[in-house]
Design a protein around this motif. Structure first.
Motif, PDB file in Angstrom:
ATOM      1  N   GLY A  53       0.822  -1.207   0.000  1.00 21.45           N
ATOM      2  CA  GLY A  53       0.000   0.000   0.000  1.00 21.45           C
ATOM      3  C   GLY A  53       0.855   1.256   0.000  1.00 21.45           C
ATOM      4  N   PHE A  59       1.120  -1.928   3.746  1.00 22.64           N
ATOM      5  CA  PHE A  59       0.560  -3.277   3.878  1.00 22.64           C
ATOM      6  C   PHE A  59       0.381  -3.900   2.494  1.00 22.64           C
ATOM      7  N   LYS A  64      -4.373  -7.758   1.533  1.00 25.00           N
ATOM      8  CA  LYS A  64      -5.562  -7.020   1.988  1.00 25.00           C
ATOM      9  C   LYS A  64      -6.785  -7.448   1.171  1.00 25.00           C
ATOM     10  N   ASN A  81      -8.610   6.020  -1.470  1.00 29.06           N
ATOM     11  CA  ASN A  81      -8.242   7.081  -0.538  1.00 29.06           C
ATOM     12  C   ASN A  81      -7.415   8.140  -1.275  1.00 29.06           C
ATOM     13  N   ASP A  83      -7.375  11.345  -0.117  1.00 26.72           N
ATOM     14  CA  ASP A  83      -7.477  12.467   0.822  1.00 26.72           C
ATOM     15  C   ASP A  83      -6.176  13.271   0.880  1.00 26.72           C
ATOM     16  N   GLU A  84      -5.092  12.584   0.687  1.00 29.62           N
ATOM     17  CA  GLU A  84      -3.741  13.180   0.615  1.00 29.62           C
ATOM     18  C   GLU A  84      -3.543  14.506   1.356  1.00 29.62           C
ATOM     19  N   SER A  85      -3.536  14.408   2.674  1.00 32.49           N
ATOM     20  CA  SER A  85      -3.323  15.636   3.463  1.00 32.49           C
ATOM     21  C   SER A  85      -2.033  15.605   4.257  1.00 32.49           C
ATOM     22  N   ILE A 170      -7.679  14.033   9.277  1.00 26.31           N
ATOM     23  CA  ILE A 170      -8.052  12.762   9.896  1.00 26.31           C
ATOM     24  C   ILE A 170      -8.916  11.919   8.956  1.00 26.31           C
ATOM     25  N   VAL A 207     -10.050  -0.409   1.269  1.00 21.08           N
ATOM     26  CA  VAL A 207      -9.629   0.987   1.093  1.00 21.08           C
ATOM     27  C   VAL A 207      -8.182   0.953   0.612  1.00 21.08           C
ATOM     28  N   PRO A 402      -3.613   5.888  14.402  1.00 12.79           N
ATOM     29  CA  PRO A 402      -2.174   6.237  14.414  1.00 12.79           C
ATOM     30  C   PRO A 402      -1.861   7.731  14.344  1.00 12.79           C
TER      31      PRO A 402
HETATM   32  C1  LIG Z   1      -4.112  10.381  10.272  1.00 15.15           C
HETATM   33  C2  LIG Z   1      -3.978   9.523   9.066  1.00 15.15           C
HETATM   34  C3  LIG Z   1      -4.081  10.082   7.807  1.00 15.15           C
HETATM   35  C4  LIG Z   1      -3.982   9.285   6.669  1.00 15.15           C
HETATM   36  N1  LIG Z   1      -4.087   9.888   5.442  1.00 15.15           N
HETATM   37  C5  LIG Z   1      -4.026   9.119   4.338  1.00 15.15           C
HETATM   38  C6  LIG Z   1      -4.179   9.703   3.053  1.00 15.15           C
HETATM   39  O1  LIG Z   1      -4.372  10.916   2.912  1.00 15.15           O
HETATM   40  N2  LIG Z   1      -4.113   8.882   1.968  1.00 15.15           N
HETATM   41  C7  LIG Z   1      -3.923   7.532   2.105  1.00 15.15           C
HETATM   42  O2  LIG Z   1      -3.907   6.815   1.105  1.00 15.15           O
HETATM   43  N3  LIG Z   1      -3.760   6.955   3.300  1.00 15.15           N
HETATM   44  C8  LIG Z   1      -3.824   7.712   4.411  1.00 15.15           C
HETATM   45  N4  LIG Z   1      -3.706   7.104   5.632  1.00 15.15           N
HETATM   46  C9  LIG Z   1      -3.569   5.632   5.691  1.00 15.15           C
HETATM   47  C10 LIG Z   1      -4.945   4.955   5.585  1.00 15.15           C
HETATM   48  O3  LIG Z   1      -5.492   4.811   6.892  1.00 15.15           O
HETATM   49  C11 LIG Z   1      -4.857   3.568   4.949  1.00 15.15           C
HETATM   50  O4  LIG Z   1      -3.836   2.831   5.571  1.00 15.15           O
HETATM   51  C12 LIG Z   1      -4.587   3.624   3.451  1.00 15.15           C
HETATM   52  O5  LIG Z   1      -5.520   4.423   2.780  1.00 15.15           O
HETATM   53  C13 LIG Z   1      -4.665   2.223   2.871  1.00 15.15           C
HETATM   54  O6  LIG Z   1      -4.313   2.231   1.516  1.00 15.15           O
HETATM   55  P1  LIG Z   1      -2.992   1.486   1.001  1.00 15.15           P
HETATM   56  O7  LIG Z   1      -2.994   0.135   1.670  1.00 15.15           O
HETATM   57  O8  LIG Z   1      -3.180   1.412  -0.460  1.00 15.15           O
HETATM   58  O9  LIG Z   1      -1.843   2.323   1.420  1.00 15.15           O
HETATM   59  C14 LIG Z   1      -3.781   7.887   6.799  1.00 15.15           C
HETATM   60  C15 LIG Z   1      -3.660   7.321   8.070  1.00 15.15           C
HETATM   61  C16 LIG Z   1      -3.745   8.123   9.192  1.00 15.15           C
HETATM   62  C17 LIG Z   1      -3.612   7.493  10.522  1.00 15.15           C
END
Ligand SMILES: Cc1cc2nc3c(=O)[nH]c(=O)nc-3n(C[C@H](O)[C@H](O)[C@H](O)COP(=O)(O)O)c2cc1C
Ligand code: SF4
Length: 451
Positions: A53, A59, A64, A81, A83-85, A170, A207, A402
């Motif tokens: 991921g 991961f 998954k 996801n 959201d990319e912040s 968040i 996700v 986290p």
């Molecule tokens: C506070 C916080 C913000 C996060 N922001 C993002 C984000 O903007 N984009 C993202 O892909 N994962 C973010 N994550 C991780 C996601 O919870 C999640 O692990 C992820 O979307 C899984 O996708 P992947 O397995 O393809 O990485 C964030 C986690 C935390 C704890």
């Protein structure tokens, strides 16, 4: 030089349109998957690829996918996801605005593998123009028969929706994202159950990050095995790195995992070295949430081996001498950067973005921000340094999600590696009142005075 597989066509004029993207072989993975493969075979290819991921936690995506409850009679969902912040991370934006059809293609192929008939792309609210680009791309794909009922004449149908967020960091945490998608306040959920069992609307949900879903396209086109040959060890494939800070060439780079960090920072192909001929001081390698490393430890591990851009090499030495690849937000600081000021900025962000559900995070981020503010502004005490370490320890591992760790790790690592700078701030309050103190008096000279 590694071969680009996600950004191969990044500079082709008009690549954001369906026709040009298709003329470059776009949507071949959808045709291949839907017409010649079963959903399980697509999942197997993703497993074989070893792709991890790209959102931060690393991961393995295939694993998954295999956790998804396929026996449930509830609908299944794929949620992207976007959201990319994370401060320092901007590679998903680049992918979506430059090659939006790559994400749409990845969404269709991945949704087919998971048996999802409705899928969502949850986009950071500030990326309004990106949302428009994605919506246009979905409509083009629909007009060409790739989205909607009976895609390409098969019995597979898919609806794709883009959902804007409202600007909360968040909501990038996957369970907060699902809450937000359901129309509620974006508070992280207690896990288990994990989304693969009870995710969106309490239904089985995967996700995945934008880049992870885009990587499914070359994996299906060229085979999981071919993808697994790129990279190093368990860090297979390529990774997009958002490079920023005191470098000559900030930007988004696609690297083969395993590239030496030194080559990434200094070669003209990537960051082009430290700007203004200055010296490298520190790097935050994986977005603001990961431990900061000083120049010597980012270039070489504690064992003296060259540090590589891979999950394993960056974390070599644990948090004592290592860090994490995270989201690939690579922030470079030169010798004039003030670590205390930088940390105060990061901590202010985490305090502001804490959802407030857990006391250690809600209160602890606030305390760390206050203490850092007073140290940086010349009102700190020597005891404050250990107080910060103590508060960070009390947050770490004691929260629902986290974000608490993400706020604690930068504080603990900055003090571990740069304690003398914190002490300098306490001993010379008049000098540090000027925010550019290390530009006026270079750090090493300032610290020599302090000693
Ligand atoms: C506070 C916080 C913000 C996060 N922001 C993002 C984000 O903007 N984009 C993202 O892909 N994962 C973010 N994550 C991780 C996601 O919870 C999640 O692990 C992820 O979307 C899984 O996708 P992947 O397995 O393809 O990485 C964030 C986690 C935390 C704890
Ligand atoms: S760690 Fe912070 S952001 Fe996460 S649930 Fe607890 S209070 Fe909210």
């Amino acid at each position: 030089m590694g071969k680009k597989i996600l950004l191969e066509h990044e500079n082709v004029p008009g690549i954001e349109t369906f026709d040009v993207y298709r003329s470059k072989g776009g949507y071949a993975s959808v045709e291949k998957a839907l017409k010649t493969m079963t959903p399980d075979q697509v999942t197997e290819e993703v497993k074989t690829s070893g792709v991890r991921g790209r959102g931060g936690a690393g991961f393995p995506a295939g694993m998954k996918w295999s956790f998804l409850d396929r026996k449930s009679d509830k609908p299944r969902y794929l949620v992207c996801n976007a959201d990319e912040s994370e401060p320092g991370t901007f590679k998903d934006r680049y992918l979506m605005e430059r090659i939006p059809h790559l994400l749409i293609e990845g969404m269709i192929t991945s949704s087919y593998a998971l048996g999802a008939k409705t899928s969502y792309i949850y986009v950071r609210g500030e990326y309004m123009y990106v949302i428009r680009i994605l919506e246009r791309a979905i409509e083009e794909a629909r007009a060409a028969g790739f989205v909607g009922k009976n895609i390409l004449g098969t019995d597979y149908s898919l609806e794709l929706y883009v959902q804007p967020g409202a600007g909360a960091y968040i909501c990038g945490e996957e369970t907060a994202l699902l809450e937000s998608l359901e129309g509620k306040r974006g508070n992280p959920r207690l896990k288990p159950p994990f989304p693969a069992i009870a995710g969106l609307y309490a239904s089985p949900t995967v996700v995945n990050n934008v880049e992870t879903i885009c990587a499914v396209v070359p994996i299906i086109n060229n085979s999981g095995n071919a993808y697994s040959q790129i990279g190093i060890g368990k860090s297979t494939g390529t990774k997009l790195i958002s490079a920023s800070g005191h470098i000559n060439k900030p930007g988004v780079y696609e690297i083969d995992l395993g590239l030496p960090v030194e080559e990434f920072i200094y070669s003209d192909e990537y960051c082009g070295g430290i700007w203004k001929g200055r010296k490298l001081k520190a790097v935050v390698a994986g977005g603001s949430s990961v431990p900061i490393l000083p120049a010597n430890l980012i270039l070489k591990t504690a064992k003296g081996e060259p540090r590589l851009m891979s999950y394993e090499s960056l974390s070599d030495g644990g948090f004592a001498t290592g860090t994490m690849l995270g989201s690939g937000g690579f922030i470079v600081m030169d010798e004039t950067a003030c670590i205390v000021r930088n940390l105060w900025t990061f901590t202010r962000f985490y305090h502001h973005e804490s959802c407030g559900q857990c006391s250690p995070c809600r209160e602890g981020t606030g305390w760390m921000e206050k203490v850092l503010h007073r140290i940086e502004h010349g009102h700190g005490h020597m005891d404050d340094i250990d107080l910060l370490v103590d508060v960070a320890k009390k947050i770490e591992g004691n929260t629902i999600c986290p974000l608490g760790d993400a706020a604690a790790w930068p504080v603990a690592s900055a003090i571990r590696h740069f304690r003398d700078e914190f002490e300098y701030h306490v001993r010379f309050p008049e000098k540090v009142k000027n925010p550019k103190h290390f530009e006026i008096e270079p750090m090493e000279a300032a610290l020599a005075t302090a000693r």
